[in-house]
Design a protein around this motif. Structure first.
Motif, PDB file in Angstrom:
ATOM      1  N   LEU A   1       0.828  -1.203   0.000  1.00  0.00           N
ATOM      2  CA  LEU A   1       0.000   0.000   0.000  1.00  0.00           C
ATOM      3  C   LEU A   1       0.866   1.259   0.000  1.00  0.00           C
TER       4      LEU A   1
ATOM      5  N   ASN B   1     -11.153  -8.139  -2.556  1.00  0.00           N
ATOM      6  CA  ASN B   1      -9.727  -8.222  -2.870  1.00  0.00           C
ATOM      7  C   ASN B   1      -8.938  -8.378  -1.580  1.00  0.00           C
TER       8      ASN B   1
ATOM      9  N   ILE C   1      -5.645   5.462   0.518  1.00  0.00           N
ATOM     10  CA  ILE C   1      -6.542   4.643   1.339  1.00  0.00           C
ATOM     11  C   ILE C   1      -7.999   4.812   0.930  1.00  0.00           C
TER      12      ILE C   1
ATOM     13  N   TYR D   1      -9.284   5.005  -1.996  1.00  0.00           N
ATOM     14  CA  TYR D   1      -9.622   4.105  -3.099  1.00  0.00           C
ATOM     15  C   TYR D   1      -9.931   2.703  -2.571  1.00  0.00           C
ATOM     16  N   LYS D   2      -9.225   2.307  -1.525  1.00  0.00           N
ATOM     17  CA  LYS D   2      -9.478   0.991  -0.931  1.00  0.00           C
ATOM     18  C   LYS D   2     -10.786   0.998  -0.134  1.00  0.00           C
TER      19      LYS D   2
ATOM     20  N   GLN E   1     -13.623   0.642  -2.381  1.00  0.00           N
ATOM     21  CA  GLN E   1     -13.849  -0.744  -2.787  1.00  0.00           C
ATOM     22  C   GLN E   1     -14.694  -1.491  -1.765  1.00  0.00           C
TER      23      GLN E   1
ATOM     24  N   TYR F   1      -7.179  -6.358   0.153  1.00  0.00           N
ATOM     25  CA  TYR F   1      -7.331  -5.279   1.121  1.00  0.00           C
ATOM     26  C   TYR F   1      -8.672  -5.386   1.851  1.00  0.00           C
ATOM     27  N   THR F   2      -9.745  -5.539   1.101  1.00  0.00           N
ATOM     28  CA  THR F   2     -11.058  -5.590   1.742  1.00  0.00           C
ATOM     29  C   THR F   2     -11.180  -6.815   2.640  1.00  0.00           C
TER      30      THR F   2
END
Length: 456
Positions: A75, A404, A391, A393-394, A397, A406-407
């Motif tokens: 990240l 994904n 962050i 953008y994550k 999501q 990250y999630t």
């Protein structure tokens, strides 16, 4: 009772984000770039940048050094080119840089790198950034390159490495820069008053969140509410023991211009002094000539009257607060071994910076399991600011139910063993036996350079 399965918002949905710090602004910006026409509203009890937010500070470390936590290393690598892009943007506006790539110098003791430093170097090289790493395997090699740390080396901090793709961000400046981006993208802001301060969620049908009610009594309805409320989150909603608000002492110095230029500016990196065991880290002088030092450790608690939840105690309500006296003693003792030059200086400013500490140190960015239409974006755990460019953008999501790495990593999870026993209390409660006891705030005269030196 668990909420119904999360459903992402439809095109044109109204989204309320509570909190205008790093997570909240980054989320608002990311969602404003979507082609789905979201109607985005950000609420904050203070004027952005909020004076007592963790993100409102003169600087924070930007690093990809994360031991074996590869998801955060990755990240940070994603954020790095955006930091550099933001620098070009603020330079064009005549503003101070938001990212200063001075390098990060990580010291260890006893001639051996602990696992964190060793794995950081190994994994940074494995990711293709080995050219950013420079090792200093002997005391002499450190002093030759960084003579300012000769006392530290003489006192056993005798091995180090430098990550040249690291440095510090001007965090308040980054918050303002992102806030202005959000404004240009049509994000609506409500700030600095009872009309913008969350009182409670509007909840119907046993868990369906319909919006928020502010302190002035007004109701604001939305299709989705995102709580990005930092260290205040565990007080606002039941986080099932996954979060604790913890306070961490920070000090600022203001050396004279000559000392600043010769000691804290010229080739002076961000540094950490055996971070795995001692927790101390510090910065070069910023554009105002201020030098900051902080400590990433267990921290302090400020328990509510019922003793169940720790809540931030900040200078907004307590303007005369300095730093806990026992932290002051510990700082001065550390400086005597690592940077004696700092013990020659008065502490010009101090604060207790409040983290939203998750039980495992990982972010919690997830639909809340007991509510519909509610997402929490929290658990910064003291290492969130470096990700402000990416962050959101994550988090977007998570909002749009993208699956994904990250999630999945930041999804809701059951709390493990808490860390309260290693912490100290700022205020008296019925739980006075907790941790190391009750702290008191240092008096202004105790912040002078010679106030406690004779006692060390």
């Amino acid at each position: 009772m668990p909420a119904a399965p999360y459903q992402p918002p439809k095109n044109g949905a109204k989204i309320i984000i509570v909190g205008g710090g790093s997570f909240g602004l980054s989320t608002a910006h990311a969602l404003s770039l979507k082609a789905k026409g979201y109607d985005i509203h950000v609420y904050d009890r203070e004027k952005i940048p909020a004076s007592d937010a963790a993100s409102t500070d003169i600087n924070k470390i930007v690093r990809m050094d994360y031991g074996d936590d590869l998801i955060y290393q990755q990240l940070a690598c994603e954020a790095l080119p955006i930091w550099r892009q933001w620098n070009e943007e603020v330079k064009a506006e005549g503003k101070p840089l938001v990212y200063n790539e001075t390098g990060l110098l990580l010291f260890s003791r006893n001639g051996k790198f602990p696992d964190y430093e060793r794995l950081s170097m190994q994994n940074i090289r494995g990711a293709g950034y080995g050219h950013a790493i420079e090792e200093f395997p002997t005391p002499e090699s450190i002093v030759e390159r960084f003579p300012q740390f000769s006392d530290a080396v003489a006192n056993g901090f005798n091995i180090a490495y430098l990550n040249k793709y690291a440095g510090w961000c001007y965090s308040t400046g980054a918050v303002v820069h992102l806030y202005e981006k959000c404004l240009r993208n049509g994000v609506q802001f409500h700030q600095n008053g009872s009309h913008s301060t969350l009182k409670e969620l509007i909840v119907e049908n046993g868990g369906q969140v319909k919006g928020i009610r502010t302190v002035d009594g007004q109701e604001h309805f939305a299709d989705l509410v995102i709580l990005a409320t930092g260290a205040w989150t565990a007080k606002l909603i039941d986080m099932e023991g996954t979060l604790t608000a913890t306070g961490h002492a920070v000090v600022h110095f203001k050396p004279d211009a000559e000392t600043c230029e010769n000691y804290f500016t010229k080739d002076f990196p961000v540094w950490s002094g055996d971070i795995s065991y001692l927790g101390y880290y510090g910065f070069p002088a910023n554009h105002e000539g201020k030098v900051k030092v902080a400590c990433h450790a267990a921290g302090y608690l400020n328990m509510c009257e019922d003793g169940k939840v720790s809540v931030p105690r900040t200078k907004v309500a307590n303007p005369d607060d300095t730093l806990p006296h026992n932290s002051l003693i510990e700082y001065r003792e550390f400086f005597g071994k690592f940077l004696p030059k700092l013990n020659e200086l008065d502490i010009a400013d101090s604060r207790v910076c409040w983290y939203s500490d998750s039980f495992d140190g990982d972010f919690i960015i997830s639909p809340h399991p007991k509510y519909q239409n509610l997402i929490v974006a929290t658990g910064d755990s003291g290492h969130g600011m470096k990700f402000i460019p990416i962050i959101g953008y994550k988090i977007a999501q998570v909002v749009e139910a993208v699956d994904n790495e990250y999630t999945r990593a930041w999804a809701w999870r059951s709390a493990g063993k808490g860390r309260l026993d290693s912490m100290r209390l700022l205020t008296k409660t019925d739980r006075q036996e907790l941790g190391k006891g009750i702290a008191r705030f240092a008096k202004p005269e105790e912040l002078k350079a010679n106030a406690i030196k004779a006692k060390l």
